[in-house]
Design an enzyme around this catalytic site. Structure first.
Site, PDB file in Angstrom:
ATOM      1  N   ASN A  16       0.944  -1.140   0.020  1.00  0.00           N
ATOM      2  CA  ASN A  16       0.084   0.184  -0.091  1.00  0.00           C
ATOM      3  C   ASN A  16       0.945   1.371  -0.192  1.00  0.00           C
ATOM      4  O   ASN A  16       1.454   1.783   1.005  1.00  0.00           O
ATOM      5  CB  ASN A  16      -0.788  -0.010   1.325  1.00  0.00           C
ATOM      6  CG  ASN A  16      -1.767   1.045   1.394  1.00  0.00           C
ATOM      7  OD1 ASN A  16      -1.844   2.047   0.759  1.00  0.00           O
ATOM      8  ND2 ASN A  16      -2.699   1.138   2.409  1.00  0.00           N
ATOM      9  N   LYS A  23       3.031   0.762   3.084  1.00  0.00           N
ATOM     10  CA  LYS A  23       2.873  -0.217   4.231  1.00  0.00           C
ATOM     11  C   LYS A  23       2.746  -1.706   3.510  1.00  0.00           C
ATOM     12  O   LYS A  23       2.449  -1.564   2.142  1.00  0.00           O
ATOM     13  CB  LYS A  23       1.365   0.015   4.459  1.00  0.00           C
ATOM     14  CG  LYS A  23       1.379   1.219   5.555  1.00  0.00           C
ATOM     15  CD  LYS A  23      -0.348   1.290   5.999  1.00  0.00           C
ATOM     16  CE  LYS A  23      -0.565   2.838   6.474  1.00  0.00           C
ATOM     17  NZ  LYS A  23      -1.927   3.167   6.564  1.00  0.00           N
ATOM     18  N   ARG A  99      -2.743  -1.928  -3.171  1.00  0.00           N
ATOM     19  CA  ARG A  99      -4.013  -1.116  -3.081  1.00  0.00           C
ATOM     20  C   ARG A  99      -3.629   0.084  -4.303  1.00  0.00           C
ATOM     21  O   ARG A  99      -2.687   0.714  -4.139  1.00  0.00           O
ATOM     22  CB  ARG A  99      -3.815  -0.333  -1.915  1.00  0.00           C
ATOM     23  CG  ARG A  99      -4.998   0.326  -1.466  1.00  0.00           C
ATOM     24  CD  ARG A  99      -5.039   1.045  -0.155  1.00  0.00           C
ATOM     25  NE  ARG A  99      -6.145   1.835   0.157  1.00  0.00           N
ATOM     26  CZ  ARG A  99      -6.306   2.408   1.152  1.00  0.00           C
ATOM     27  NH1 ARG A  99      -5.352   2.248   2.140  1.00  0.00           N
ATOM     28  NH2 ARG A  99      -7.573   3.124   1.370  1.00  0.00           N
ATOM     29  N   HIS A 187     -12.290   4.003   0.070  1.00  0.00           N
ATOM     30  CA  HIS A 187     -12.064   3.099   1.373  1.00  0.00           C
ATOM     31  C   HIS A 187     -12.670   1.766   1.051  1.00  0.00           C
ATOM     32  O   HIS A 187     -13.294   1.140   1.798  1.00  0.00           O
ATOM     33  CB  HIS A 187     -12.896   3.818   2.390  1.00  0.00           C
ATOM     34  CG  HIS A 187     -12.001   4.827   3.165  1.00  0.00           C
ATOM     35  ND1 HIS A 187     -12.638   5.976   3.472  1.00  0.00           N
ATOM     36  CD2 HIS A 187     -10.735   5.067   3.212  1.00  0.00           C
ATOM     37  CE1 HIS A 187     -11.632   6.915   3.757  1.00  0.00           C
ATOM     38  NE2 HIS A 187     -10.661   6.318   3.736  1.00  0.00           N
ATOM     39  N   HIS A 214     -16.478   4.358   8.238  1.00  0.00           N
ATOM     40  CA  HIS A 214     -14.844   4.330   8.338  1.00  0.00           C
ATOM     41  C   HIS A 214     -14.024   5.545   8.517  1.00  0.00           C
ATOM     42  O   HIS A 214     -13.967   6.428   8.011  1.00  0.00           O
ATOM     43  CB  HIS A 214     -14.148   3.645   6.980  1.00  0.00           C
ATOM     44  CG  HIS A 214     -12.864   3.616   6.705  1.00  0.00           C
ATOM     45  ND1 HIS A 214     -12.183   2.311   6.745  1.00  0.00           N
ATOM     46  CD2 HIS A 214     -11.842   4.635   7.126  1.00  0.00           C
ATOM     47  CE1 HIS A 214     -10.891   2.606   6.662  1.00  0.00           C
ATOM     48  NE2 HIS A 214     -10.453   3.770   6.968  1.00  0.00           N
ATOM     49  N   LEU A 215     -14.026   5.714  10.086  1.00  0.00           N
ATOM     50  CA  LEU A 215     -13.435   7.058  10.347  1.00  0.00           C
ATOM     51  C   LEU A 215     -11.785   6.766  10.918  1.00  0.00           C
ATOM     52  O   LEU A 215     -11.521   6.195  12.224  1.00  0.00           O
ATOM     53  CB  LEU A 215     -14.169   7.622  11.424  1.00  0.00           C
ATOM     54  CG  LEU A 215     -15.802   7.692  11.456  1.00  0.00           C
ATOM     55  CD1 LEU A 215     -16.249   8.327  12.674  1.00  0.00           C
ATOM     56  CD2 LEU A 215     -15.977   8.368   9.997  1.00  0.00           C
ATOM     57  N   ASN A 217      -7.497   8.563   9.408  1.00  0.00           N
ATOM     58  CA  ASN A 217      -7.026   9.541   9.262  1.00  0.00           C
ATOM     59  C   ASN A 217      -7.801  10.122   7.939  1.00  0.00           C
ATOM     60  O   ASN A 217      -8.131  11.196   8.092  1.00  0.00           O
ATOM     61  CB  ASN A 217      -5.504   9.340   9.103  1.00  0.00           C
ATOM     62  CG  ASN A 217      -4.565  10.569   8.941  1.00  0.00           C
ATOM     63  OD1 ASN A 217      -5.250  11.681   9.669  1.00  0.00           O
ATOM     64  ND2 ASN A 217      -3.651  10.582   8.300  1.00  0.00           N
ATOM     65  N   GLY A 218      -8.011   9.390   6.865  1.00  0.00           N
ATOM     66  CA  GLY A 218      -9.114   9.443   5.903  1.00  0.00           C
ATOM     67  C   GLY A 218     -10.510   9.119   6.516  1.00  0.00           C
ATOM     68  O   GLY A 218     -10.402   8.110   7.312  1.00  0.00           O
ATOM     69  N   ARG A 247      -8.040  16.823   5.786  1.00  0.00           N
ATOM     70  CA  ARG A 247      -8.627  17.053   4.432  1.00  0.00           C
ATOM     71  C   ARG A 247     -10.055  17.706   5.080  1.00  0.00           C
ATOM     72  O   ARG A 247     -10.359  17.326   6.047  1.00  0.00           O
ATOM     73  CB  ARG A 247      -8.998  15.720   3.672  1.00  0.00           C
ATOM     74  CG  ARG A 247      -7.765  15.258   2.816  1.00  0.00           C
ATOM     75  CD  ARG A 247      -7.947  14.103   2.273  1.00  0.00           C
ATOM     76  NE  ARG A 247      -7.356  12.882   3.012  1.00  0.00           N
ATOM     77  CZ  ARG A 247      -7.473  11.722   2.782  1.00  0.00           C
ATOM     78  NH1 ARG A 247      -8.402  11.263   1.635  1.00  0.00           N
ATOM     79  NH2 ARG A 247      -6.956  10.703   3.387  1.00  0.00           N
ATOM     80  N   ARG A 292      -6.368  11.679  19.019  1.00  0.00           N
ATOM     81  CA  ARG A 292      -5.747  11.392  20.500  1.00  0.00           C
ATOM     82  C   ARG A 292      -5.450  12.907  20.974  1.00  0.00           C
ATOM     83  O   ARG A 292      -5.703  13.267  22.315  1.00  0.00           O
ATOM     84  CB  ARG A 292      -4.649  10.510  20.245  1.00  0.00           C
ATOM     85  CG  ARG A 292      -5.037   9.079  20.254  1.00  0.00           C
ATOM     86  CD  ARG A 292      -3.900   8.240  19.803  1.00  0.00           C
ATOM     87  NE  ARG A 292      -3.587   8.509  18.662  1.00  0.00           N
ATOM     88  CZ  ARG A 292      -2.760   7.707  17.801  1.00  0.00           C
ATOM     89  NH1 ARG A 292      -2.563   6.475  18.297  1.00  0.00           N
ATOM     90  NH2 ARG A 292      -2.415   7.668  16.631  1.00  0.00           N
ATOM     91  N   GLY A 335      -9.196   3.794  12.647  1.00  0.00           N
ATOM     92  CA  GLY A 335      -8.562   4.319  13.808  1.00  0.00           C
ATOM     93  C   GLY A 335      -9.275   5.044  14.880  1.00  0.00           C
ATOM     94  O   GLY A 335      -9.164   4.677  16.050  1.00  0.00           O
ATOM     95  N   GLU A 386      -7.812  -4.043   5.386  1.00  0.00           N
ATOM     96  CA  GLU A 386      -7.761  -3.889   4.251  1.00  0.00           C
ATOM     97  C   GLU A 386      -6.688  -4.686   3.379  1.00  0.00           C
ATOM     98  O   GLU A 386      -6.904  -5.252   2.268  1.00  0.00           O
ATOM     99  CB  GLU A 386      -7.120  -2.417   3.528  1.00  0.00           C
ATOM    100  CG  GLU A 386      -8.443  -1.421   3.811  1.00  0.00           C
ATOM    101  CD  GLU A 386      -8.184  -0.042   4.393  1.00  0.00           C
ATOM    102  OE1 GLU A 386      -7.263  -0.172   5.575  1.00  0.00           O
ATOM    103  OE2 GLU A 386      -8.715   0.899   4.049  1.00  0.00           O
TER     104      GLU A 386
HETATM  105  P1  AMP Z   1      -6.227   5.214  10.451  1.00  0.00           P
HETATM  106  O1  AMP Z   1      -6.098   5.990   9.372  1.00  0.00           O
HETATM  107  O2  AMP Z   1      -7.744   4.233  10.358  1.00  0.00           O
HETATM  108  O3  AMP Z   1      -5.016   4.222  10.882  1.00  0.00           O
HETATM  109  O4  AMP Z   1      -6.407   5.659  11.629  1.00  0.00           O
HETATM  110  C1  AMP Z   1      -5.542   6.646  12.434  1.00  0.00           C
HETATM  111  C2  AMP Z   1      -5.967   7.702  13.082  1.00  0.00           C
HETATM  112  O5  AMP Z   1      -6.967   7.067  14.253  1.00  0.00           O
HETATM  113  C3  AMP Z   1      -5.206   8.767  14.133  1.00  0.00           C
HETATM  114  O6  AMP Z   1      -4.734   9.700  13.102  1.00  0.00           O
HETATM  115  C4  AMP Z   1      -6.063   9.226  15.082  1.00  0.00           C
HETATM  116  O7  AMP Z   1      -6.571  10.140  14.914  1.00  0.00           O
HETATM  117  C5  AMP Z   1      -7.035   7.967  15.373  1.00  0.00           C
HETATM  118  N1  AMP Z   1      -6.713   7.169  16.646  1.00  0.00           N
HETATM  119  C6  AMP Z   1      -5.829   6.233  16.812  1.00  0.00           C
HETATM  120  N2  AMP Z   1      -6.067   5.812  18.199  1.00  0.00           N
HETATM  121  C7  AMP Z   1      -6.702   6.555  19.006  1.00  0.00           C
HETATM  122  C8  AMP Z   1      -7.505   6.764  20.044  1.00  0.00           C
HETATM  123  N3  AMP Z   1      -7.029   5.911  21.112  1.00  0.00           N
HETATM  124  N4  AMP Z   1      -8.210   7.697  20.249  1.00  0.00           N
HETATM  125  C9  AMP Z   1      -8.664   8.448  19.422  1.00  0.00           C
HETATM  126  N5  AMP Z   1      -8.267   8.441  18.103  1.00  0.00           N
HETATM  127  C10 AMP Z   1      -7.362   7.569  17.933  1.00  0.00           C
END
Ligand code: AMP
Length: 405
Positions: A16, A23, A99, A187, A214-215, A217-218, A247, A292, A335, A386
């Site tokens: 990816n 990744k 990907r 996604h 799907h929440l 970074n994107g 974004r 976070r 995430g 994914e």
């Molecule tokens: P992803 O793109 O699905 O890997 O999600 C990454 C994002 O998940 C990070 O930028 C954080 O904003 C969020 N995230 C990860 N762990 C936590 C947590 N324990 N609490 C709140 N947000 C989190």
């Protein structure tokens, strides 16, 4: 002796490739046991290389050969391959799955990458200028490094090619649609994984009216009926819909005209603002794109960024529910959704009007089912994967290819 030295057999490598990262993951066939997941970050700068073995809990930092940090994707991939040769030398990589963010209107399923496919994918770069060039760079580097083994492209847009014209068009002159200016939705690999999990875990509910949020970074949300995507919050680009780490999400196009006409900004400057300086980062006054950090901050801007985020998520749940004329299942993944008790709780509270009743204790405990027994809508928290979807498709197509040859 380390467990990795005992590993042998055939494997699928998934790649990816993002703007400055790669990744990757290694899956043993035929069971697709994931043995390694890793990431090279900061390509072209202060690059780092980290891996996690399925047999260990800790992440390992890998040293660069001769201390040379990779300057581009090709160099990064060759470091990765060299490391794979040394660390899992008894494992034979039989196919590589990639990907690819954009498959345009044509690609509705994963494809074996031929020269002709590659040429067509190059024409799609204009549709995803910030992602597609890196995806294709990853493919080219893998082709150079692995020679003749099958390389498979898995598209994030493919999952949404089931939409009707009405769900995909924009109300602009129709000739733009014919040129490919329409809603694509992204996604898709994550949605495919979650849909498959739903089918296994809750087969009766899975074919009903479902929203997957799907929440990460994107961020995007998709409405599904009978297991297929009927609408998505992301559109022509990965900017639309929900606000994200950096974004903007949904925005009045008039704002862009204002930036051009009154701020003297060109397309590059505007793209930089919309893709890299907006979302949680922009609204928090530059504090952070990471939920976070915002959750742990007392500053007003951080709180406002979170408020805006929650408001937009609620609004899109409402909009997609209205489109489907109902809602039976709501799944949280990515995430933020998978980790933030607070965001899940804040989104789901006061949603009785849709039929959602949050079970605060299950949510706090991070359980799979987070709605209570009286909730008409089943609310779930599921981990997405994914890479596994890419590995599955890659194995399937590689088998077909090998049977032909
Ligand atoms: P992803 O793109 O699905 O890997 O999600 C990454 C994002 O998940 C990070 O930028 C954080 O904003 C969020 N995230 C990860 N762990 C936590 C947590 N324990 N609490 C709140 N947000 C989190």
């Amino acid at each position: 002796m380390d467990i990795q030295n005992h590993l042998h057999g055939k494997a699928i490598l998934t790649i990816n490739a993002g703007s400055s990262s790669i990744k990757f993951s290694l899956f043993l066939v035929p069971q697709l046991n994931q043995i390694i997941v890793g990431q090279i970050d900061g390509i072209g700068g202060d690059a780092s290389f980290k891996v996690k073995w399925s047999t260990k809990n800790t992440e390992e930092t890998i040293n660069w050969p001769n201390g040379c940090k990779p300057q581009n994707h090709r160099e990064a991939l060759s470091c990765l391959i060299e490391w794979l040769h040394q660390s899992v030398n008894a494992v034979e990589i039989i196919a590589v799955g990639h990907r690819v963010v954009h498959g345009g209107q044509k690609y509705t399923a994963p494809m074996i990458i031929t020269d002709a496919v590659m040429q067509e994918l190059e024409t799609l770069m204009v549709l995803a200028p910030l992602h597609e060039p890196h995806n294709l760079a990853g493919i080219k580097a893998a082709q150079e490094s692995f020679g003749n083994i099958p390389q498979i492209a898995c598209f994030d847009t493919a999952f949404h090619r089931t939409h009707s014209f009405i769900d995909d068009c924009y109300a602009i002159p129709r000739y733009f649609y014919d040129k490919g200016v329409c809603r694509y939705g992204f996604h898709g690999l994550s949605y495919e994984y979650i849909t498959d999990r739903l089918m296994h875990m809750f087969p009766k509910e899975a074919s009903k009216k479902v929203i997957i949020a799907h929440l990460g970074n994107g961020a995007s949300m998709t409405a599904l009926h009978h297991g297929v995507s009927v609408a998505s919050t992301m559109g022509f680009s990965s900017l639309d819909g929900l606000p994200m780490g950096t974004r903007c999400g949904e925005i009045d196009p008039g704002v862009l005209l204002y930036m051009m006409q009154h701020e003297g900004m060109d397309a590059t400057a505007i793209a930089n603002i919309l893709y890299k300086e907006s979302g949680l980062k922009g609204l928090s006054g530059g504090l952070s794109n990471d939920m976070r950090t915002l959750e742990n901050s007392d500053c007003l801007e951080a709180k406002q960024a979170i408020e805006y985020y929650i408001k937009e998520v609620k609004r899109e749940i409402g909009a997609l529910t209205a489109l489907m004329a109902g809602l039976d299942v709501l799944v949280f993944t990515g995430g933020i959704d998978e980790n933030s008790v607070m965001i899940r709780a804040r989104v789901l509270r006061d949603m009785s009007w849709v039929g959602i009743e949050l079970d605060e204790e299950s949510n706090l405990a991070g359980e799979t089912i987070i709605s209570d027994d009286h909730s008409r809508v089943l609310c779930l928290k599921l981990h997405t994967d994914e890479e596994r979807v890419i590995a599955r498709h890659t194995l399937e197509l590689a088998k077909q290819e090998m049977a032909l040859n």
